[in-house]
Design a protein around this motif. Structure first.
Motif, PDB file in Angstrom:
ATOM      1  N   PRO A 147       0.809  -1.220   0.000  1.00 53.99           N
ATOM      2  CA  PRO A 147       0.000   0.000   0.000  1.00 53.99           C
ATOM      3  C   PRO A 147       0.839   1.266   0.000  1.00 53.99           C
ATOM      4  O   PRO A 147       2.025   1.247   0.355  1.00 53.99           O
ATOM      5  N   ILE A 148       0.206   2.364  -0.387  1.00 55.57           N
ATOM      6  CA  ILE A 148       0.838   3.680  -0.469  1.00 55.57           C
ATOM      7  C   ILE A 148       0.268   4.561   0.636  1.00 55.57           C
ATOM      8  O   ILE A 148      -0.962   4.647   0.795  1.00 55.57           O
ATOM      9  N   TYR A 149       1.125   5.231   1.371  1.00 58.70           N
ATOM     10  CA  TYR A 149       0.664   6.120   2.438  1.00 58.70           C
ATOM     11  C   TYR A 149       0.007   7.359   1.837  1.00 58.70           C
ATOM     12  O   TYR A 149       0.545   7.975   0.924  1.00 58.70           O
ATOM     13  N   SER A 150      -1.146   7.722   2.361  1.00 58.56           N
ATOM     14  CA  SER A 150      -1.929   8.834   1.813  1.00 58.56           C
ATOM     15  C   SER A 150      -1.449  10.207   2.272  1.00 58.56           C
ATOM     16  O   SER A 150      -1.856  11.229   1.715  1.00 58.56           O
ATOM     17  N   GLY A 151      -0.603  10.229   3.300  1.00 58.42           N
ATOM     18  CA  GLY A 151      -0.177  11.504   3.875  1.00 58.42           C
ATOM     19  C   GLY A 151      -0.995  11.917   5.081  1.00 58.42           C
ATOM     20  O   GLY A 151      -0.667  12.900   5.757  1.00 58.42           O
ATOM     21  N   ILE A 152      -2.069  11.166   5.365  1.00 57.88           N
ATOM     22  CA  ILE A 152      -2.959  11.483   6.478  1.00 57.88           C
ATOM     23  C   ILE A 152      -2.954  10.328   7.477  1.00 57.88           C
ATOM     24  O   ILE A 152      -3.037   9.162   7.100  1.00 57.88           O
ATOM     25  N   THR A 153      -2.849  10.667   8.760  1.00 56.75           N
ATOM     26  CA  THR A 153      -3.030   9.687   9.818  1.00 56.75           C
ATOM     27  C   THR A 153      -4.211  10.112  10.679  1.00 56.75           C
ATOM     28  O   THR A 153      -4.350  11.287  11.035  1.00 56.75           O
ATOM     29  N   VAL A 154      -5.062   9.158  10.985  1.00 53.53           N
ATOM     30  CA  VAL A 154      -6.251   9.376  11.804  1.00 53.53           C
ATOM     31  C   VAL A 154      -5.982   8.876  13.212  1.00 53.53           C
ATOM     32  O   VAL A 154      -5.385   7.806  13.392  1.00 53.53           O
ATOM     33  N   VAL A 155      -6.416   9.643  14.200  1.00 49.93           N
ATOM     34  CA  VAL A 155      -6.532   9.131  15.559  1.00 49.93           C
ATOM     35  C   VAL A 155      -8.015   8.924  15.807  1.00 49.93           C
ATOM     36  O   VAL A 155      -8.791   9.877  15.837  1.00 49.93           O
ATOM     37  N   GLU A 156      -8.397   7.667  15.907  1.00 46.49           N
ATOM     38  CA  GLU A 156      -9.801   7.325  16.132  1.00 46.49           C
ATOM     39  C   GLU A 156     -10.062   7.209  17.623  1.00 46.49           C
ATOM     40  O   GLU A 156      -9.235   6.685  18.373  1.00 46.49           O
TER      41      GLU A 156
ATOM     42  N   ASP B 104     -13.758   7.261  30.326  1.00 50.08           N
ATOM     43  CA  ASP B 104     -14.497   6.220  29.612  1.00 50.08           C
ATOM     44  C   ASP B 104     -14.360   6.449  28.110  1.00 50.08           C
ATOM     45  O   ASP B 104     -15.325   6.762  27.399  1.00 50.08           O
ATOM     46  N   VAL B 105     -13.117   6.298  27.642  1.00 51.71           N
ATOM     47  CA  VAL B 105     -12.790   6.634  26.263  1.00 51.71           C
ATOM     48  C   VAL B 105     -11.763   5.638  25.725  1.00 51.71           C
ATOM     49  O   VAL B 105     -11.031   5.013  26.503  1.00 51.71           O
ATOM     50  N   TRP B 106     -11.707   5.508  24.421  1.00 49.92           N
ATOM     51  CA  TRP B 106     -10.829   4.534  23.755  1.00 49.92           C
ATOM     52  C   TRP B 106     -10.193   5.201  22.549  1.00 49.92           C
ATOM     53  O   TRP B 106     -10.847   5.986  21.853  1.00 49.92           O
ATOM     54  N   PHE B 107      -8.908   4.922  22.278  1.00 53.17           N
ATOM     55  CA  PHE B 107      -8.196   5.537  21.157  1.00 53.17           C
ATOM     56  C   PHE B 107      -7.424   4.490  20.367  1.00 53.17           C
ATOM     57  O   PHE B 107      -6.960   3.492  20.919  1.00 53.17           O
ATOM     58  N   VAL B 108      -7.232   4.778  19.073  1.00 58.20           N
ATOM     59  CA  VAL B 108      -6.329   3.969  18.258  1.00 58.20           C
ATOM     60  C   VAL B 108      -5.856   4.818  17.074  1.00 58.20           C
ATOM     61  O   VAL B 108      -6.656   5.527  16.459  1.00 58.20           O
ATOM     62  N   PRO B 109      -4.558   4.832  16.780  1.00 56.09           N
ATOM     63  CA  PRO B 109      -4.069   5.570  15.616  1.00 56.09           C
ATOM     64  C   PRO B 109      -4.178   4.725  14.355  1.00 56.09           C
ATOM     65  O   PRO B 109      -3.942   3.510  14.394  1.00 56.09           O
ATOM     66  N   ARG B 110      -4.531   5.361  13.235  1.00 57.05           N
ATOM     67  CA  ARG B 110      -4.688   4.626  11.972  1.00 57.05           C
ATOM     68  C   ARG B 110      -4.071   5.417  10.813  1.00 57.05           C
ATOM     69  O   ARG B 110      -4.730   6.285  10.232  1.00 57.05           O
ATOM     70  N   PRO B 111      -2.821   5.148  10.455  1.00 57.64           N
ATOM     71  CA  PRO B 111      -2.273   5.744   9.230  1.00 57.64           C
ATOM     72  C   PRO B 111      -3.123   5.290   8.044  1.00 57.64           C
ATOM     73  O   PRO B 111      -3.494   4.120   7.955  1.00 57.64           O
ATOM     74  N   GLN B 112      -3.419   6.210   7.139  1.00 61.20           N
ATOM     75  CA  GLN B 112      -4.326   5.909   6.031  1.00 61.20           C
ATOM     76  C   GLN B 112      -3.551   5.560   4.768  1.00 61.20           C
ATOM     77  O   GLN B 112      -2.741   6.354   4.294  1.00 61.20           O
ATOM     78  N   TYR B 113      -3.832   4.393   4.238  1.00 60.29           N
ATOM     79  CA  TYR B 113      -3.151   3.890   3.055  1.00 60.29           C
ATOM     80  C   TYR B 113      -4.154   3.608   1.940  1.00 60.29           C
ATOM     81  O   TYR B 113      -5.364   3.504   2.166  1.00 60.29           O
ATOM     82  N   HIS B 114      -3.631   3.459   0.750  1.00 55.99           N
ATOM     83  CA  HIS B 114      -4.428   2.998  -0.382  1.00 55.99           C
ATOM     84  C   HIS B 114      -3.519   2.186  -1.293  1.00 55.99           C
ATOM     85  O   HIS B 114      -2.288   2.297  -1.237  1.00 55.99           O
ATOM     86  N   TYR B 115      -4.132   1.387  -2.138  1.00 61.92           N
ATOM     87  CA  TYR B 115      -3.356   0.607  -3.095  1.00 61.92           C
ATOM     88  C   TYR B 115      -3.273   1.349  -4.422  1.00 61.92           C
ATOM     89  O   TYR B 115      -4.100   2.230  -4.709  1.00 61.92           O
ATOM     90  N   PRO B 116      -2.265   1.039  -5.239  1.00 60.87           N
ATOM     91  CA  PRO B 116      -2.140   1.703  -6.547  1.00 60.87           C
ATOM     92  C   PRO B 116      -3.419   1.534  -7.355  1.00 60.87           C
ATOM     93  O   PRO B 116      -4.041   0.465  -7.346  1.00 60.87           O
ATOM     94  N   LEU B 117      -3.788   2.582  -8.081  1.00 59.75           N
ATOM     95  CA  LEU B 117      -5.005   2.525  -8.876  1.00 59.75           C
ATOM     96  C   LEU B 117      -4.928   1.467  -9.973  1.00 59.75           C
ATOM     97  O   LEU B 117      -5.951   0.931 -10.394  1.00 59.75           O
ATOM     98  N   ASN B 118      -3.713   1.169 -10.404  1.00 61.01           N
ATOM     99  CA  ASN B 118      -3.537   0.207 -11.500  1.00 61.01           C
ATOM    100  C   ASN B 118      -3.089  -1.168 -11.015  1.00 61.01           C
ATOM    101  O   ASN B 118      -2.515  -1.941 -11.777  1.00 61.01           O
TER     102      ASN B 118
END
Length: 382
Positions: free
Chosen positions: A173-182, A272-286
């Motif tokens: 996968p390719i890193y999108s440049g964005i990381t989410v903290v959920e 009463d809270v929960w967290f997880v980091p999620r770097p956002q990826y995608h696969y090549p379009l081709n």
């Protein structure tokens, strides 16, 4: 072609369960191997909007639309667009006309209705997939609990970090440049009352400083949120943040969202809270690979992408429909059936991934609010 075949679906998310239901309707024997210990495990994540041509169509073909409309959440798709100072720029709740063409459902009720539709003992719980190896004409699957299972055909429905994908392709996968903290705040009316009132049972999209904060109310009273930030790919490892510690995550938020209104800090007032980091990826379009005759994949395992177009669950459920049709209609051999499925799936995934990447860039641009309001207006007048 499928007579006397053992079909194994690895992963009991919406895509895997939808596929199991569709195959069972055709009289095909199938087992779902799910790593959760039991069906009542707490399901995390925001609500899901199902699209007419994909998610809803899959439920229609599965004969589950009536059950869906018993479990869905009316008005949960209503959106507020807010700037970082807490100023409301657009409010679906006050709109004279509101189209519910993409109805929302929480993940847990969707999973429940799919599970309840399956034959008894279809899902094998506590089956955390470790590896598989060729055996006879199929595969021997190995699980963390030291059990094994043979399958003539394996379907990987095990998500973005699929362990089965490597048996099919080495495309990374390719890193999108964005990381989410959920995050998820439980009993939000009590633990985050101002934000809970702000959301009004729907969603809030907040933007500022090329960052995003998306809040989503859930029917059981919790509030899920996603922060989206432009950071380097290894940020989760190098940031020094302990994501199991509310204090550590809060300190990061106060620093990186320091110019945002203090109302957003209510995300961290409760334990009463929960967290997880999620770097956002995608696969090549081709992306392409050589089809195999006894293993394939669907959903995020095949075409993971950021969440900023709401396509993930819909793509997975549509994959299930397409794969079922290919398996049923192709009578020559399994290779031909899986090849036809993968060709259709990859072509569709390329288009949706491109749209998703455009949306991801838009929501993290300097004028995200203006662009999103334009997009919303265009959708409403289509």
């Amino acid at each position: 072609m499928l007579a006397n075949k053992n079909i194994a679906i690895v992963g009991g998310g919406p895509g895997g369960l939808t596929l199991a239901k569709l195959l069972q309707q055709k009289g095909i024997a199938v087992k779902v191997y799910e790593r959760d210990e039991h069906k009542n495990v707490r399901v995390q994540g925001a609500t899901l909007d199902l699209h007419e041509e994909s998610g809803l169509e899959a439920l229609k073909q599965a004969g589950l639309l009536d059950e869906f409309y018993k479990a869905y959440r009316p008005n949960a798709g209503r959106i507020k667009i807010i700037d970082k100072d807490g100023v409301v720029k657009m409010n679906d709740h006050t709109a004279k006309e509101y189209s519910e063409d993409r109805p929302e459902i929480d993940r847990a009720p969707l999973r429940k209705l799919l599970l309840n539709s399956l034959n008894d003992e279809t899902v094998i719980w506590d089956s955390h997939f470790i590896k598989m190896e060729p055996y006879k004409d199929g595969w021997m699957l190995h699980f963390k609990n030291n059990t094994t299972a043979y399958a003539d055909v394996v379907i990987a429905a095990d998500g973005a970090n699929s362990k089965i994908r490597k048996y099919i392709t080495n495309i990374t996968p390719i890193y999108s440049g964005i990381t989410v903290v959920e995050g998820n705040i439980y009993h939000a009316a009590h633990n985050a009352p101002k934000l809970w009132e702000m959301v009004q049972g729907g969603k809030v999209f907040a933007f500022g400083d090329q960052q995003s904060l998306i809040l989503s109310a859930k029917g059981e009273g919790s509030l899920s949120f996603y922060t989206g930030c432009k950071v380097h790919e290894d940020w989760v490892k190098t940031s020094g943040i302990d994501f199991s510690s509310k204090t550590s995550v809060q300190q990061w938020f106060l620093s990186n969202f320091g110019s945002w209104n203090t109302i957003w800090q209510e995300l961290f007032t409760s334990d009463d809270v929960w967290f997880v980091p999620r770097p956002q990826y995608h696969y090549p379009l081709n992306q392409q690979w050589q089809t195999k005759s006894n293993v394939t994949m669907l959903g995020d395992a095949a075409h993971r992408m950021p969440p900023y177009a709401g396509e993930g669950v819909n793509m997975a459920m549509q994959d299930a429909v397409v794969l079922t049709n290919c398996l049923i209609n192709e009578t020559a051999n399994m290779y031909n059936a899986l090849q036809k499925y993968e060709q259709q799936m990859l072509q569709r995934a390329a288009k949706v991934t491109a749209i998703t990447l455009e949306s991801t860039a838009m929501l993290h641009s300097s004028d995200a609010i203006v662009k999103m309001m334009q997009m919303m207006n265009e959708v409403q007048h289509t």
